[in-house]
Motif scaffolding. Structure first.
Motif, PDB file in Angstrom:
ATOM      1  N   UNK A  96      55.907  -1.674 -48.496  1.00 58.69           N
ATOM      2  CA  UNK A  96      56.047  -1.917 -47.060  1.00 58.69           C
ATOM      3  C   UNK A  96      55.411  -3.240 -46.642  1.00 58.69           C
ATOM      4  N   UNK A  97      54.333  -3.631 -47.319  1.00 56.16           N
ATOM      5  CA  UNK A  97      53.680  -4.893 -46.957  1.00 56.16           C
ATOM      6  C   UNK A  97      54.058  -6.047 -47.873  1.00 56.16           C
ATOM      7  N   UNK A  98      54.991  -5.820 -48.807  1.00 57.79           N
ATOM      8  CA  UNK A  98      55.500  -6.952 -49.550  1.00 57.79           C
ATOM      9  C   UNK A  98      55.201  -7.004 -51.034  1.00 57.79           C
ATOM     10  N   UNK A 137      52.090  -8.710 -41.035  1.00 53.11           N
ATOM     11  CA  UNK A 137      51.351  -9.702 -41.825  1.00 53.11           C
ATOM     12  C   UNK A 137      50.673 -10.734 -40.927  1.00 53.11           C
ATOM     13  N   UNK A 185      47.242  -9.413 -39.565  1.00 55.97           N
ATOM     14  CA  UNK A 185      46.152  -9.004 -40.457  1.00 55.97           C
ATOM     15  C   UNK A 185      44.882  -9.815 -40.256  1.00 55.97           C
ATOM     16  N   UNK A 190      48.199  -6.587 -48.205  1.00 57.45           N
ATOM     17  CA  UNK A 190      49.006  -7.329 -47.242  1.00 57.45           C
ATOM     18  C   UNK A 190      48.507  -8.759 -47.082  1.00 57.45           C
ATOM     19  N   UNK A 209      57.321  -5.791 -41.160  1.00 60.54           N
ATOM     20  CA  UNK A 209      56.428  -6.418 -42.143  1.00 60.54           C
ATOM     21  C   UNK A 209      56.010  -7.814 -41.697  1.00 60.54           C
TER      22      UNK A 209
END
Lengths: 306, 306, 306, 306
Positions: free
Chosen positions: C211-213, D249, D252, C185, D245
């Motif tokens: 899901x995180x890209x 992000x 994080x 991520x 998402x």
């Protein structure tokens, strides 16, 4: 670096062998002080330099604070005055470690063995650990012995922190159980001026440690095979290296069996074969299976000890 | 276990010190064979037992197969006949290792030093590694020396595999660079009947290895401080442990500096200070910064070598 | 940081599923190109984005350089033009990696998948790795995809190096097999402006990666269960997360079985059950025992795939 | 396997976000209960499912047993009845863990969060840990939540042990802080029939955990950014993955900063910026340097939170 002014090294001579005493429990899981004293009577004839209580082999994380202190008191009373009593006083926080250290001194310990705090290991930098030990050493009425045991804590006290702490007048030495003999040599080499004393933390590398300048050992195996370990120590001191090697090699497998391989349950089982009280461990340490017990026994017999 | 019938141990005596030769490169990155031969001429006066080529210090993973063989040929031609030539012939696959081993024997190697394959480390069980080495030993026209170097490979040749392979008549010994002195002692202890020979893989634990029964060492530091390492070896052989200790301790920091701390770039830089050709490494190994170079130099001077 | 001037991202769209092709060997251990082409014909009906050759699943460390190139050529000729061919070109030295990358481009690769060099892992700092990749990217006629696979190499390409390299116009993305979804991520988050493309390196975390890209996956399991993996990819792209989850969960155990648990021998065995040629691995990778084969089979059947 | 008869799962619904509360200390290092209650008042408006006390973020290894219990009592009294109170009751020994669990239930905890014992990690096999948890679950008057946090304990509760314990009627779920999303998926997949509940142990992989079937999270970052985490939870529950998402992000880097990077000192500093009481940690956890504080702040501002 530490700002503590240098001073005369405390006159605490750690040279020799120390068993880190196993803690006897009754079948119901209570500390059995009578059994502990019984074991000490049996150890009395051996030329140990002293005893460690509340080391890793003593199941100290499984003891309540009052049990930890009572063990120290009982052992103190049972020991002749010429035997040193080192008491493991390490806790996770600095404040609890200081409190425990002071209490153990009051209960009769000659020195405190202080394990590295480790739960927040990501934050336990050399700097943080150095500060921790310096504060404990400042507050402690008895000399402090550093204790690095990566197999249990998952971290090693960094060499730089050891060297800085070696300059503190109330830090007497280190018990190093990591087994990295190069590191042990470096510690000896870099602390010669300070008279810092290095103790091997296992019988597995006792001869090698003497070879690079250690002064003694705190060896779980001494709970079982105290006489041969004291003999190995004498051979090393007297420079009789060929005999020392032969003896060291015969101790390797029994040592591995009562530490890495079968842990304290193995240590306690072997103690019983040699006339000591072993007894159960506290859970979650589990008793050996019959097959493990057989393998343990074979290790001792194949090397001529049973 | 291995099914190979026991036989007489090949008469390959590994006792002594071996430098694992650094591979000289020209500024353009080509192997500089003339520089290599020049270094060998300078080493000729030292009582080394022999030389290792294509050990980890030789940047062997950065050499093409033909370069690896050419280095062996050149070194063979440059060496007096009484010096052993051990050639690193390990590859990832068994078939490539056998092919390289045979080629190196043809190029003049006296023994093959075979590193553990490691890329599929999750699959490199003791059984898989034992089979690998047994097949190589079967096919090799020259004795095989096992090579365990966890700092580079991320795996250790398991003790059980070492003990099984020690029974193979074409396996002469092990170079163990892991530095676990307890393990080294166990290998010595459990292979005494087979005459299996243990070589310390670093100068950091050379004395300790002798103390537990090793017969020699393959030490990167011997590229730089060959004379003191041969002196240390003699002191150990003659049982002059106190002198050996003093010398060993002075070698610890320089050794750490040219291995763990600064790697081959540090080793090559230090070689230049002692009259050898060092030169650049192949990328991605990077040259030292001026600050690193200064720290490296201080390590040698603080211990009385510069 | 890198001094390369920013430029337009190369028009290489990595979105989708790539099987890292297993390399078929004959019983005698030779590369069986006919079997390889046969497998490709079977894969032709699946909506893969392309294929990876010489990934970890391809046993690339066991292939000679000429074999590595011949595999690229053969796969290129067998593929329709709209399927990408990513070729693993990583070697230990920068110079060998560049040479191999150029050769693979000439043999028809669309992009180079470059694994981190790892033998001298102690020296493979973020800076050293960044310089390595930058030099390879500069010299490569085709886009470079970074490849971090700690289970095999024992090191992870540091996040900072990934972020710096993401700015290089000839670095298209990363195959990350470490499975640290937080890190994936972070890479997506910090490289959004650069259009850097993240590929999951295993089917075990494919849904989570989407899901995180992440934009796709290079999944060993696609050699066996290509259709469900392409289906999972479509569900993720279309935002049908509940269905995606159900499918992902059924793939977890088969994926673990053909990677961590049983490795390439397990992968090849499972391929045979689904109509592909699997065949033997090169030694030291060992064939499954009958009990392991049974366990592998049970893993597929318990999840409804057999 | 466990011999406990299957029974109806206790009706404890763990779905949602739980902050693992930081423990406020006065400048003198005493637990500051008033500050703790103040923070709880501020958290009252957020839709948390409940609170964890004595998790890793609560510095529980630095609290005396009586402090641990007093914190539970105070938080219980301060909480509305619809908020769950999970109390960390793990100790090294089974007997101490049981005693602490019972006491915490009496003090008002709804469930016990039981960390893996770890000091004797070499002996903490799956079997030993399974027995430990089974005994605790048997003896506990409240449901038990398993707690695996390898970054602190150096060990992971083995998957097989988790699956076996999931069948115990008094084991409600697991807080898994390891971040291995494949493992989390496997736990979900293999415990579906049991209704076992998986909680992500960090905000770093919260979205990914929801994607594979987790029901909530125990996230240190919720001490600071509780509203966005509850928002992320809602987006996941409602299947709004694209929005989820984007939010994930942006969380994080702040999350990494208050966990791995700067630990609890960073967490407490950040709490102050968001209106909570942070205050000092107990030693040996050290306060941030000004440079670290600046870096921490930048992490929050660069992601739009400050």
């Amino acid at each position: 670096g530490l700002s503590t002014p240098p001073g005369p090294r405390p006159a605490l001579d750690l040279a020799g062998i120390f068993p880190p005493l196993a803690t006897p429990f009754s079948p119901a899981g209570e500390v059995d002080y009578a059994r502990l004293e019984g074991n000490l009577r049996r150890y009395a004839s051996l030329p140990f330099r002293g005893f460690v209580v509340q080391g890793s082999s003593g199941e100290y994380p499984y003891l309540a604070p009052r049990e930890r202190l009572e063990v120290v008191s009982r052992v103190r009373r049972a020991l002749p005055g010429d035997r040193l009593l080192l008491a493991g006083s390490g806790c996770e926080s600095t404040r609890a470690t200081i409190e425990m250290t002071v209490s153990m001194a009051q209960a009769g310990a000659d020195a405190a063995l202080v394990v590295t705090p480790c739960y927040y290991r990501g934050a336990m930098s050399g700097t943080a650990l150095e500060r921790h030990y310096a504060e404990v050493a400042e507050a402690s009425p008895i000399p402090v012995v550093l204790y690095s045991v990566p197999a249990n804590t998952g971290l090693e006290l960094p060499l730089e922190a050891v060297l800085a702490l070696a300059q503190h007048p109330n830090v007497a030495g280190i018990k190093d159980s990591g087994g990295d003999i190069t590191r042990l040599g470096l510690i000896v080499h870099k602390t010669r001026r300070e008279g810092f004393q290095v103790l091997a933390g296992s019988a597995g590398f006792l001869l090698a440690s003497y070879a690079v300048g250690a002064v003694g050992g705190v060896c779980a195996l001494a709970n079982v095979l105290g006489a041969p370990l004291c003999q190995l120590e004498r051979l090393c001191r007297e420079g009789r290296w060929q005999e020392a090697r032969d003896l060291q090699l015969r101790l390797l497998e029994p040592n591995a069996a009562v530490t890495r391989r079968f842990g304290i349950p193995g240590l306690k089982k072997a103690m019983e074969w040699f006339g000591y009280y072993g007894g159960p461990c506290r859970a979650p340490l589990a008793p050996l299976s019959p097959a493990q017990e057989e393998e343990l026994r074979e290790t001792f017999s194949a090397n001529g000890w049973l």
